[in-house]
Each structure stands twice: as structure tokens, then as C-alpha cells.
Design a protein around this motif. Structure first.
Motif, PDB file in Angstrom:
ATOM      1  N   PRO A  98       0.816  -1.233   0.000  1.00  0.00           N
ATOM      2  CA  PRO A  98       0.000   0.000   0.000  1.00  0.00           C
ATOM      3  C   PRO A  98       0.844   1.275   0.000  1.00  0.00           C
ATOM      4  CG  PRO A  98      -0.943  -1.603   1.505  1.00  0.00           C
ATOM      5  CD  PRO A  98       0.385  -2.159   1.077  1.00  0.00           C
ATOM      6  N   PHE A  99       2.063   1.234   0.583  1.00  0.00           N
ATOM      7  CA  PHE A  99       2.923   2.421   0.508  1.00  0.00           C
ATOM      8  C   PHE A  99       3.187   2.797  -0.943  1.00  0.00           C
ATOM      9  CE2 PHE A  99       7.318   3.568  -0.567  1.00  0.00           C
ATOM     10  CZ  PHE A  99       7.325   4.881  -0.120  1.00  0.00           C
ATOM     11  N   GLY A 106       0.674  11.755  -8.664  1.00  0.00           N
ATOM     12  CA  GLY A 106      -0.334  12.056  -9.679  1.00  0.00           C
ATOM     13  C   GLY A 106      -0.594  10.928 -10.643  1.00  0.00           C
ATOM     14  N   VAL A 107      -0.143   9.703 -10.293  1.00  0.00           N
ATOM     15  CA  VAL A 107      -0.351   8.535 -11.147  1.00  0.00           C
ATOM     16  C   VAL A 107      -1.505   7.718 -10.586  1.00  0.00           C
ATOM     17  CG1 VAL A 107       0.653   6.405 -12.052  1.00  0.00           C
ATOM     18  CG2 VAL A 107       2.070   8.470 -11.839  1.00  0.00           C
ATOM     19  N   THR A 108      -2.532   7.514 -11.366  1.00  0.00           N
ATOM     20  CA  THR A 108      -3.707   6.767 -10.936  1.00  0.00           C
ATOM     21  C   THR A 108      -3.517   5.278 -11.227  1.00  0.00           C
ATOM     22  OG1 THR A 108      -5.135   8.663 -11.383  1.00  0.00           O
ATOM     23  CG2 THR A 108      -6.198   6.506 -11.209  1.00  0.00           C
ATOM     24  N   LEU A 109      -3.799   4.442 -10.222  1.00  0.00           N
ATOM     25  CA  LEU A 109      -3.731   2.995 -10.414  1.00  0.00           C
ATOM     26  C   LEU A 109      -5.065   2.506 -10.939  1.00  0.00           C
ATOM     27  CD1 LEU A 109      -1.300   3.548  -8.507  1.00  0.00           C
ATOM     28  CD2 LEU A 109      -1.712   1.290  -7.530  1.00  0.00           C
ATOM     29  N   PRO A 110      -5.100   1.911 -12.138  1.00  0.00           N
ATOM     30  CA  PRO A 110      -6.363   1.414 -12.677  1.00  0.00           C
ATOM     31  C   PRO A 110      -7.005   0.383 -11.754  1.00  0.00           C
ATOM     32  CG  PRO A 110      -4.637   1.401 -14.349  1.00  0.00           C
ATOM     33  CD  PRO A 110      -3.959   1.661 -13.035  1.00  0.00           C
ATOM     34  N   ARG A 111      -8.320   0.365 -11.726  1.00  0.00           N
ATOM     35  CA  ARG A 111      -9.056  -0.604 -10.904  1.00  0.00           C
ATOM     36  C   ARG A 111      -9.579  -1.736 -11.766  1.00  0.00           C
ATOM     37  NH1 ARG A 111      -7.664  -0.033  -5.649  1.00  0.00           N
ATOM     38  NH2 ARG A 111      -7.487   2.190  -5.160  1.00  0.00           N
ATOM     39  N   ALA A 170       0.025   7.635  -6.115  1.00  0.00           N
ATOM     40  CA  ALA A 170      -1.066   8.616  -6.082  1.00  0.00           C
ATOM     41  C   ALA A 170      -0.532  10.011  -5.785  1.00  0.00           C
ATOM     42  CB  ALA A 170      -2.099   8.187  -5.033  1.00  0.00           C
ATOM     43  N   ARG A 171       0.427  10.123  -4.861  1.00  0.00           N
ATOM     44  CA  ARG A 171       1.012  11.441  -4.544  1.00  0.00           C
ATOM     45  C   ARG A 171       1.802  11.991  -5.724  1.00  0.00           C
ATOM     46  NH1 ARG A 171       1.258   8.704   0.425  1.00  0.00           N
ATOM     47  NH2 ARG A 171       3.355   7.866   0.026  1.00  0.00           N
TER      48      ARG A 171
END
Length: 509
Positions: free
Chosen positions: A494-495, A504-509, A501-502
Motif C-alpha cells: 500500500p505504501f 499524480g499517477v492513478t492505479l487502474p481498478r 497517487a502522490r
């Protein structure tokens, strides 16, 4: 056996320390199939304080007054279920497949290509060596389009593009079915397709193919509950299983499929293996791109070490719980050289191999977020040292680094390839943290409460904080071992998701 003992061989021991060992220089040929009981007796001088003897054994000897230990192995040796991933070539140019303790002649190039996998090696063999191996039955010639069936089995296969493709009785359609010995059939790579059942003859595990990856099933009831037929289970060579894509077990929500791959490193001048995990949904054909986490193994490990600590199941659970989105995980193969561009004549440039060659290959091969913001590098023990060192030496490649139980070496304890003076400082994470002017990177550091390397991890934390870097530091219960690393994967992964995310990169779901 005194004449076969070589002393003074340096190799890693428990806890990552390099010590001198004695090695028994002998090759044992496989015994004939059957049941064996093997006893290994070790004699110790009274009151031994030999550091190579484990603490548990020393305490037991001191308590009991005994001067020896005996370990009993109960072994069942089964006949080979497939050829070994090894070809032998004699002086006349004949190629041989190795079958247990014997050899079988390969009739032609087409058959040899069909039996070949990325794991195979071909070695020249002297007449003396070949003379030790009895000659078995010649392998039958195999060609594209042939329909084959193993002796005493009911499943038919058509040879297509170098694989055996399962076909039903109706698909045979009058084609002549050749009966071939089971050992040969099971040596041919199986073409995977969803809902196949796969197993080896020598292990109890059964796998279900889902999303073109193998997922272990809990029992035969699961198979019948899902309307699959146990009789349609396909047997493959045990050594072939690790070459096939691996997914989480069926009792876990799947997150990804693991695959073993290779690429040629120009920096090292040789082909290197790595293991890659592609997130579920990657094969859908969409244009979605994924950030990448590079995971470095420890001193006594190899590229599959992280799987041994359960990263596949933990990643599956985190995806299911919404704590980890779609990421690509890459675990490369290193050596014993601390993942650094080593100092000295004949030194190996491990860091450049990772930061330049491997990253370029991954970006060219997979749909990655090919920017520093979309790349993280982490490692355990030696790999933790390497992850921070590589991130600081290549800030144009990585903006996120995780050091899990990093084994930070002092100048006095560092191997010669660390170099001295300024050369050491260019390879030492603490020195780099004090000198490299990069403030946009994010770091995670953790160590066990009982870890003998913990003081180095704390010194690394302090050096990074002094330069204003973002550092998340944790001390957990435990030592410097696999139990510790496996227990805390739930915190590590999770780190990385939060750091992306910090950035600015979004992890696809």
C-alpha cells in the motif's frame, strides 16, 4: 570423504552474513525408483561453539550432553514423468534427451524443436560421460499437425505451433492417432486455454487455467462443483510449471498472473531472467497503462524470492480490499554484488543493468507509465540497500524507493567491490542521501526490532530526513528473515500505491 571436501568457500548464511563454508565436491546420480531411508549423522566436538552450528543445535547439545545429531530422510523416488531440460550432443552430432538416469536419442531437428523450452540447455558430452548413461528407447519422430495420445491415457493432442493442443474425440475426425510414450507427450509444452485442469504426476497440486494463468485449486470437490471433469486433467513436466503464467489460488481473489521471462542486457552482455506480474484485466486489449514496481531480491535469494514470501496472495488480497490498484510487478535476477555498479577490474554494473537495460525493456514490452513518477523500486536486505542506492544514483528513472530490512554495510565490513574513499560514497546509500540533491523522491524504510542491521536502517532514515526528503519509517516485531518479510507485505505494497497517487499517477481498478 575427506578428499572431496573443499574448505574456505565464501557464501551467504542466515541473516545475510557471508561466511566461509566447507563444500562436498561430489555429484550424486539419481537412484532407481523406489523407497529409501537416508540417515545423515553429524559429529560435534563436546561443548562446540562452531559459529556455523545453529544456536538451537548448540543449546540442545549443551543440555543433553550429546556429541552428534542424526537427521532421517524418508524418500520415495518415482520414475521420470518427462525429459529433463537438458540436451546432450555427442561427437557424431547426435542429440540425446535425458530421462532419469538414462538417455534417449532425438530422431530429427523437428522433434528437438518441439521438445525445447526456454529452460533447456544443450551441452557437449564426452564418450566417457555418455557411457555412464544407459541408452533407452529412441524418441519417436514428431511433426507439425500430428495427433498423438500417451500410452494408457485417453486425451488426444494435435501438435500445433510447437505445442500440444488438446482436442476432443470429435475433433480427431478420422485422423490417425499415434500412440506415443507418456514421457515424450508430457515433455511437449501444453497450449493453455481457459478452464483446462493441469497437474504434474509427481506432485499433488492441481491447477485451473483462468485468464491464461495457472490457479491452484483447493480440492477435487472444487473441480466438480465448477462442472469440470477430473478425467480431463492434463499432466505436464514438473519443471515446466514455473515456466507457465501463475495466478493466485482459486481460494483468493485473483490480482495478477506471474510469468517468467528473459531479455538480453547489453550492459551485462548476457541474457537475464526476470519474473513479471501483469494485473488482472491487462490482457483485455485496452490502452490502459500501469505503473511499475521493481522488486530486488536479497543476498541469498533470486528473482522468485518475493513469491516465496507470498507476494502473489497478498497482492490479491489488497486488490480485493481496494488497497492496491493495477500495477505491474517486476522481479529481476541479480547476483551477490549488492545491485551496484561495482568497483575494480572485471566488476559487474548491476545498477545500470536495472536502471537502463531492464527498465527500457519493460517499457518497450508492456503498457507502462514510462515516466519516473510511474516507477518504484524496492528490495529486501541486500535488495533494500540496492533499491535506495539505485534510486539516488538514477533519479531520472525512479522517484519512489522502499528499503525493507536494508543491510547497510560500513566501510569496514563492505566487500572490495564497494571501493574506497569517494568510490565507496558513490555506492553507499547513507553517503548518497547526504550528497545527492534530490528532494522529490519518496522513501519507505523498515526493520525488525531484533534485526542486527536495524542501526544502519535508522542511520539511512536520519540522513534522508536531514536533506528534507519524504521518509516513512517503521520498526516491526521480528528479525532479518523470511517470516518478517512475508508478514509485512501487507504494509509495503500500500505504501507504493499511495506514493504513486502522490505523484499524480492513478492505479487502474
Amino acid at each position: 570423504l575427506d578428499g572431496n571436501v573443499i574448505t574456505g568457500v565464501s557464501a551467504p548464511s542466515a541473516g545475510g552474513q557471508v561466511r566461509d563454508h566447507a563444500v562436498l565436491d561430489m555429484v550424486f546420480s539419481p537412484p532407481a525408483p523406489g523407497h529409501y531411508v537416508v540417515e545423515v549423522r553429524t559429529q560435534f566436538p563436546a561443548g562446540t561453539d562452531d559459529p556455523s552450528t545453529t544456536t538451537r543445535i548448540r543449546k540442545a547439545l549443551a543440555t543433553s550432553g550429546a556429541t552428534s545429531t542424526t537427521v532421517t530422510y524418508d524418500l520415495n523416488v518415482t520414475p521420470p514423468d518427462a525429459f529433463a531440460p537438458l540436451f546432450l550432443r555427442d561427437a557424431e552430432g547426435t542429440y540425446w534427451a535425458v530421462s532419469g538416469g538414462s538417455r534417449r536419442a532425438i530422431p530429427d531437428e523437428a522433434t528437438m524443436r518441439l521438445l525445447s523450452t526456454p529452460a533447456h540447455v544443450t551441452l557437449p558430452a564426452s564418450p566417457d560421460f555418455l557411457g555412464i548413461l544407459p541408452v533407452g528407447e529412441r524418441i519417436p519422430p514428431l511433426s507439425e499437425g500430428a495427433v498423438i495420445r500417451g500410452t494408457g491415457t485417453a486425451l488426444n493432442y494435435r501438435i500445433t505451433a510447437g505445442e500440444r493442443v488438446w482436442i476432443s474425440e470429435s475433433d480427431v475426425d478420422g485422423t490417425t492417432v499415434r500412440i506415443v510414450d507418456v514421457e515424450t507427450v508430457q515433455s511437449i509444452p501444453l497450449a493453455l486455454r481457459d478452464h483446462l485442469l493441469v497437474r504434474t504426476s509427481s506432485a499433488p497440486d492441481v491447477y485451473h487455467v483462468d485468464g491464461m494463468a495457472l490457479r491452484k485449486v483447493p480440492d477435487w470437490k472444487w473441480v466438480t462443483d465448477h462442472r469440470l471433469r477430473p478425467a480431463d486433467t492434463h499432466t505436464v513436466a514438473e519443471w515446466l510449471i514455473p515456466l507457465l503464467p501463475q495466478g493466485a489460488p482459486e481460494w483468493r481473489m485473483p490480482a495478477s498472473a506471474w510469468q517468467d521471462r528473459t531479455f538480453f542486457s547489453r550492459t551485462l552482455g548476457r541474457t537475464m531472467p526476470y519474473r513479471v506480474s501483469l494485473p488482472r484485466g491487462y490482457a483485455s486489449g485496452s490502452a490502459v497503462r500501469y505503473p511499475v514496481i521493481y522488486l530486488l531480491h536479497g543476498l541469498s535469494g533470486r528473482y522468485d524470492e518475493w513469491n516465496g514470501y507470498g507476494i502473489d496472495e497478498v497482492a490479491s488480497g489488497l486488490v480485493h480490499d481496494g488497497k492496491l490498484g493495477g500495477v505491474i510487478l517486476v522481479a529481476p535476477q541479480g547476483g551477490l554484488g549488492y545491485w551496484m555498479d561495482q568497483d575494480g577490474v572485471g566488476a559487474t554494473p548491476w545498477a545500470t543493468y536495472v536502471a537502463r537495460d531492464l527498465v527500457q525493456h519493460i517499457d518497450d514490452t508492456y503498457r507502462t507509465v514510462a515516466t519516473p513518477a510511474g516507477r518504484a523500486i524496492g528490495g529486501l536486505s541486500m535488495g533494500g540497500h540496492g533499491a535506495v542506492q539505485i534510486a539516488l544514483n538514477f533519479p531520472d528513472v525512479f522517484t519512489i524507493a522502499g528499503a525493507h530490512s536494508p543491510s547497510i554495510r560500513s566501510r569496514e565490513s563492505a566487500p572490495a567491490f564497494f571501493g574506497s574513499g569517494g568510490a565507496f560514497e558513490r555506492r553507499d546509500p547513507i553517503s548518497l542521501a547526504k550528497s545527492v540533491d534530490v528532494t522529490k523522491q519518496q522513501f519507505w524504510i523498515d526493520a525488525g526490532q531484533d534485526d542486527s542491521w536495524r542501526s544502519g536502517a535508522e542511520a539511512l532514515r536520519d540522513a534522508l530526513l536531514e536533506r528534507g526528503r519524504s521518509v516513512e519509517f517503521h520498526t516491526f516485531d521480528g528479525g532479518h528473515d523470511g517470516w518478517y518479510w512475508g508478514d509485512h507485505l501487507w504494509e509495503y505494497l500500500p505504501f507504493y500505491a499511495g506514493a504513486f497517487a502522490r505523484n499524480g499517477v492513478t492505479l487502474p481498478r
